[in-house]
Structure formats: structure tokens, C-alpha cells
Design an enzyme around this catalytic site. Structure first.
Site, PDB file in Angstrom:
ATOM      1  N   SER A  72      39.110  94.394  58.267  1.00 23.85           N
ATOM      2  CA  SER A  72      39.601  95.763  58.049  1.00 23.85           C
ATOM      3  C   SER A  72      38.482  96.785  58.130  1.00 23.85           C
ATOM      4  O   SER A  72      37.339  96.500  57.757  1.00 23.85           O
ATOM      5  CB  SER A  72      40.249  95.859  56.665  1.00 23.85           C
ATOM      6  OG  SER A  72      40.638  97.194  56.385  1.00 23.85           O
ATOM      7  N   TYR A 101      39.345  94.924  47.954  1.00 25.78           N
ATOM      8  CA  TYR A 101      39.979  94.590  49.241  1.00 25.78           C
ATOM      9  C   TYR A 101      38.944  94.634  50.369  1.00 25.78           C
ATOM     10  O   TYR A 101      38.801  93.687  51.151  1.00 25.78           O
ATOM     11  CB  TYR A 101      41.125  95.584  49.500  1.00 25.78           C
ATOM     12  CG  TYR A 101      41.806  95.446  50.834  1.00 25.78           C
ATOM     13  CD1 TYR A 101      42.775  94.463  51.040  1.00 25.78           C
ATOM     14  CD2 TYR A 101      41.498  96.305  51.895  1.00 25.78           C
ATOM     15  CE1 TYR A 101      43.409  94.340  52.271  1.00 25.78           C
ATOM     16  CE2 TYR A 101      42.124  96.192  53.122  1.00 25.78           C
ATOM     17  CZ  TYR A 101      43.082  95.211  53.305  1.00 25.78           C
ATOM     18  OH  TYR A 101      43.705  95.085  54.523  1.00 25.78           O
TER      19      TYR A 101
END
Ligand code: NDP
Length: 246
Positions: A142, A155
Site C-alpha cells: 500500500s 496498517y
């Protein structure tokens, strides 16, 4: 083997979003696909559509937090299609929130799916890749690991851990047998925000997605690009984000 036609590709998190779009695109371009996720009714519906168009498809209930499920996904892929060329480690959840919330359960859930789940896939596919003399790990990380923003520390940190692991794997595999690709998407229009527990953060992410997000098919095309390269070419990292994302 270069190109996509005839490649055997197993995909985790294939029941929606990026995984589903990738399965559809690769099947359309001649790959045979093994679809893993927990929502088997979704997998069966996707598989039915792809089979109607002539694709080779199997589905396998796969919870990536369970090592045995990844072993089974790989074993069933090899049993059905004779080998496994690519594992797309794509399953992920986004239980994001401020560190000050101290939500250890959310952090643990992300560790289990986004980190441990990827490791389970690597452990499961590695013996087959080595036996075959070739194999490709493509994993969805990501941009949250590239630009660190509030609520995304854990995350993004886990996504960066996966990038580091893939690079380490690459360093251990310069015999050319194993290839690794880390795909870092920015905002993509999927169901990912559904996994955010904090209602305020969830709405904020949904607003950003509504304003900015690109289609999952765009990420699928980058994954296909990595997979279709000749055997001696490794696309190590790809960043794909909305043109207006900061
Ligand atoms: P979706 O929520 O649409 O897809 C997530 C997929 O992961 C689903 O197929 C879900 O299937 C699966 N999944 C979740 N938990 C598990 C589990 N325990 N075992 C197996 N499968 C699981 O979101 P995306 O398509 O966006 O997410 C795909 C990947 O892309 C994730 O790794 C995400 O972190 C990453 N990503 C997404 C971005 C975005 O903006 N959307 C940006 C950057 C990265 P099921 O529930 O059926 O098991």
C-alpha cells in the site's frame, strides 16, 4: 514461461475488490486461476461466470490466518492444474485508527491477516516454486507504507513489513527461481473501508475514496503487467495511485 496465457495463478482475497478484478482480468487473458477467500458463495459466483467464458477456475475456502488453508489452496491448485506459477497474496483488512485508541485487537487482526497471512502464503507456495524451478509472489501492499498518515501507522507499518520481507526473499533468490513483486496501490474503489471499526475514520476514508479512488481494474492491470514479463525479468515494485492523491 512468459506472457499470461496458460499461467496458473492462485489469488487470496479473490472474493471482492482488487483480488476479484485480478482474477477476472487474468482469466480473460488466458490464465487459469485458483480463487481463495472466506466468502465462498462470492467465489463460486465469480468462478461460474469465468467458467461460462471458458476459463479454468477452482475455488477454495481460504482464511489466510490459518496456515493449513494456504497449504490447501496451493495443494489443490497443483492437484488440479499440475503446478502453480504465481501466488497473488492480496487478502487484507484495514482496521485503521489512531494509536491513542490503543485498539490492540484491531492491531492483532491486521497482523494476522496482512502480515501472518502473507507469510503463510510464502511458506505454502515456496516448496512448489522450488520444485518447479520457478515461481512468482505478487503481493498487495500500500501507499500507506510510503506516506505515513494519522490512523494508518499500524496498517502502513505492516504493509512495509511485507515489502521488506519480499525484498529479503528476493535477495535470497538471486538464482532466478523466485520472483517477487510488491504492488502499492493508493485509494482503490473496493469494500476495504467496511473493515474499519471506528465509524468516524470509516466515513473519512469513504469520503476520500468517493472523491479520489481508482477502479480495482487499474490495479489488476499492473498485476498482470508484472506477471506477463519474461522469466528473466522481475518487476520488484509498482506504485499505482489516483493522479490526484497527495
Ligand atoms: P476488499 O475488502 O474488497 O477485499 C479484501 C479481500 O480480502 C476480500 O476478498 C476478503 O475476502 C479478503 N480477506 C479478508 N480477510 C481475509 C482472511 N482472513 N482470509 C482470506 N481472505 C480475507 O478490499 P481490497 O480489494 O481493496 O483489498 C485487497 C488488498 O489491497 C488488501 O491487502 C488491501 O490492504 C490492499 N489495498 C487496498 C487499497 C484500497 O484503497 N482499496 C489501497 C492499498 C492496498 P473474504 O472476506 O471473503 O475472506
Amino acid at each position: 514461461m512468459s506472457g499470461i496465457t496458460g499461467k496458473v495463478v492462485a489469488i487470496t482475497g479473490a472474493s471482492s475488490g482488487i483480488g476479484e478484478a485480478t482474477a477476472r482480468l487474468l482469466a480473460e487473458r488466458g490464465a487459469v486461476v485458483a480463487l481463495g477467500a472466506r466468502r465462498t458463495e462470492r467465489l463460486d459466483a465469480i468462478a461460474g461466470e469465468l467458467r461460462d467464458r471458458g476459463a479454468g477456475v477452482i475455488t477454495c475456502r481460504t482464511d489466510v490466518t490459518r496456515r493449513a488453508d494456504l497449504d490447501e489452496l496451493v495443494a489443490r491448485t497443483v492437484a488440479e492444474f499440475g503446478r502453480i506459477d504465481v501466488l497473488v497474496g492480496n487478502a487484507g483488512i484495514s482496521k485503521i485508527g489512531l494509536m491513542a485508541e490503543g485498539d490492540v485487537d484491531a492491531w492483532s487482526a491486521m497482523i494476522d491477516v496482512n502480515l501472518r497471512g502473507v507469510l503463510h502464503g510464502i511458506a505454502a507456495a515456496m516448496p512448489a516454486f522450488r520444485r518447479q524451478g520457478a515461481g512468482h509472489f505478487v503481493t498487495t501492499v500500500s501507499t500507506a507504507g510510503l506516506k505515513i498518515t494519522p490512523t494508518m501507522a499500524v496498517y502502513g507499518g505492516l504493509k512495509n513489513a511485507v515489502r521488506t520481507i519480499l525484498e529479503g526473499l528476493r535477495q535470497e533468490s538471486t538464482d532466478g527461481v523466485i520472483r517477487t513483486t510488491a504492488v502499492s496501490p493508493g485509494y482503490v474503489r473496493t469494500e476495504l473501508a467496511d473493515s474499519i471499526d471506528d465509524a468516524g475514520v470509516r466515513e473519512q476514508i469513504r469520503r476520500s475514496m468517493a472523491e479520489l479512488a481508482i477502479a480495482p481494474e487499474a490495479v489488476a492491470r499492473t498485476i498482470a503487467f508484472a506477471i506477463e514479463q519474461p522469466d528473466d525479468v522481475e518487476i520488484g515494485e509498482i506504485v499505482i495511485r489516483p493522479a490526484r492523491q497527495d
